[in-house]
Design a protein around this motif. Sequence first.
Motif, PDB file in Angstrom:
ATOM      1  N   GLN A  52       0.820  -1.216   0.000  1.00 35.37           N
ATOM      2  CA  GLN A  52       0.000   0.000   0.000  1.00 35.37           C
ATOM      3  C   GLN A  52       0.852   1.264   0.000  1.00 35.37           C
ATOM      4  OE1 GLN A  52      -3.290  -0.071   2.802  1.00 35.37           O
ATOM      5  NE2 GLN A  52      -3.355  -2.307   2.682  1.00 35.37           N
ATOM      6  N   ALA A 111       0.527   4.190  -2.672  1.00 32.41           N
ATOM      7  CA  ALA A 111       0.210   5.541  -2.200  1.00 32.41           C
ATOM      8  C   ALA A 111       1.175   6.590  -2.752  1.00 32.41           C
ATOM      9  CB  ALA A 111       0.203   5.581  -0.677  1.00 32.41           C
ATOM     10  N   ARG A 150      -4.917  10.439  -1.626  1.00 31.89           N
ATOM     11  CA  ARG A 150      -5.666   9.830  -0.511  1.00 31.89           C
ATOM     12  C   ARG A 150      -7.056   9.408  -0.961  1.00 31.89           C
ATOM     13  NH1 ARG A 150      -3.947  13.524   4.678  1.00 31.89           N
ATOM     14  NH2 ARG A 150      -1.887  12.600   4.863  1.00 31.89           N
ATOM     15  N   ALA A 151      -7.677  10.251  -1.762  1.00 32.75           N
ATOM     16  CA  ALA A 151      -9.015   9.921  -2.269  1.00 32.75           C
ATOM     17  C   ALA A 151      -8.959   8.670  -3.146  1.00 32.75           C
ATOM     18  CB  ALA A 151      -9.593  11.095  -3.055  1.00 32.75           C
ATOM     19  N   GLU A 152      -7.911   8.560  -3.954  1.00 32.93           N
ATOM     20  CA  GLU A 152      -7.766   7.377  -4.794  1.00 32.93           C
ATOM     21  C   GLU A 152      -7.486   6.140  -3.957  1.00 32.93           C
ATOM     22  OE1 GLU A 152      -6.138   9.699  -8.774  1.00 32.93           O
ATOM     23  OE2 GLU A 152      -4.706   9.021  -7.258  1.00 32.93           O
ATOM     24  N   MET A 153      -6.685   6.297  -2.919  1.00 27.54           N
ATOM     25  CA  MET A 153      -6.441   5.159  -2.020  1.00 27.54           C
ATOM     26  C   MET A 153      -7.745   4.714  -1.381  1.00 27.54           C
ATOM     27  SD  MET A 153      -3.304   4.148  -2.197  1.00 27.54           S
ATOM     28  CE  MET A 153      -2.977   3.184  -0.707  1.00 27.54           C
ATOM     29  N   ALA A 154      -8.597   5.663  -1.017  1.00 25.24           N
ATOM     30  CA  ALA A 154      -9.899   5.317  -0.442  1.00 25.24           C
ATOM     31  C   ALA A 154     -10.757   4.563  -1.462  1.00 25.24           C
ATOM     32  CB  ALA A 154     -10.612   6.581   0.034  1.00 25.24           C
ATOM     33  N   LEU A 155     -10.716   4.989  -2.723  1.00 25.92           N
ATOM     34  CA  LEU A 155     -11.462   4.281  -3.774  1.00 25.92           C
ATOM     35  C   LEU A 155     -10.915   2.866  -3.976  1.00 25.92           C
ATOM     36  CD1 LEU A 155     -11.862   7.082  -6.482  1.00 25.92           C
ATOM     37  CD2 LEU A 155     -13.690   6.070  -5.083  1.00 25.92           C
ATOM     38  N   GLN A 205      -9.391   1.120  -1.725  1.00 28.56           N
ATOM     39  CA  GLN A 205      -9.789   0.376  -0.521  1.00 28.56           C
ATOM     40  C   GLN A 205     -11.252  -0.047  -0.636  1.00 28.56           C
ATOM     41  OE1 GLN A 205      -7.672  -0.307   2.170  1.00 28.56           O
ATOM     42  NE2 GLN A 205      -9.317  -1.623   2.910  1.00 28.56           N
ATOM     43  N   LYS A 206     -12.102   0.893  -1.020  1.00 25.83           N
ATOM     44  CA  LYS A 206     -13.531   0.628  -1.147  1.00 25.83           C
ATOM     45  C   LYS A 206     -13.797  -0.477  -2.176  1.00 25.83           C
ATOM     46  CE  LYS A 206     -17.929   2.894  -2.033  1.00 25.83           C
ATOM     47  NZ  LYS A 206     -18.595   4.132  -2.412  1.00 25.83           N
ATOM     48  N   THR A 233       1.040  -3.103   4.277  1.00 23.27           N
ATOM     49  CA  THR A 233       0.974  -1.642   4.387  1.00 23.27           C
ATOM     50  C   THR A 233       2.316  -1.019   4.146  1.00 23.27           C
ATOM     51  OG1 THR A 233       1.265  -1.836   6.761  1.00 23.27           O
ATOM     52  CG2 THR A 233      -0.978  -1.579   5.933  1.00 23.27           C
TER      53      THR A 233
END
Length: 144
Positions: free
Chosen positions: A118, A122, A127-132, A134-135, A144
Motif C-alpha cells: 500500500q 500511495a 488519498r481519495a484514490e487510495m480510499a477508492l 480500498q472501497k 501496508t
Amino acid sequence: MLRRAVELDPSNAQATAALGAAMIRQGDVQGIDFMLRGMKISPRDNRRSAWGALLARGMLNFGQIDNAIRTASDACRCDDRIFLPRVVLAIAHIHDGNIPRAVDALSDARRIRPTLGQREIACFASRAEMALLQKGGLLAGLPT
C-alpha cells in the motif's frame, strides 16, 4: 534547467519528457504536451513505459481519465517488467468505476512486483484514490 536543456536541444527526448513531468507535478497541464513530445522524439526509448506511467498519472491529475487509461495501457505493453504503469492503470480504472479491470491491472503489477504494498501504491495515488482502491477491495491483503 530543464527548460534551458530543451531550448538548447529541442530533440532531447529525456529533457523534454522530464520537463513535462516537472510541469505536471507543478500543476501545469501543458506538461502533458511536453511529455507527449518527448515520447514522440524517441518512440523506441526504453524509458517509454515509465514515461507513459508518469504521463497517465498527469492525465489523471487533470481529469483526463480516458486518455490516462489509453496511455497507461500503452505503457504496460511497452515493457512487461515494469509495475508502475499497471498501478497507474488500476488507479485510472478505479476513477472510471471499472473495478474488474482495476483488479486485473493491480494483479499484473503484483505479478511483476510480488511485494507491492500500500505504501508504494500511495506514492502514485492520492488519498481519495487510495480510499477508492480500498472501497473497491483492491488493497485487501496487501502489506501496508
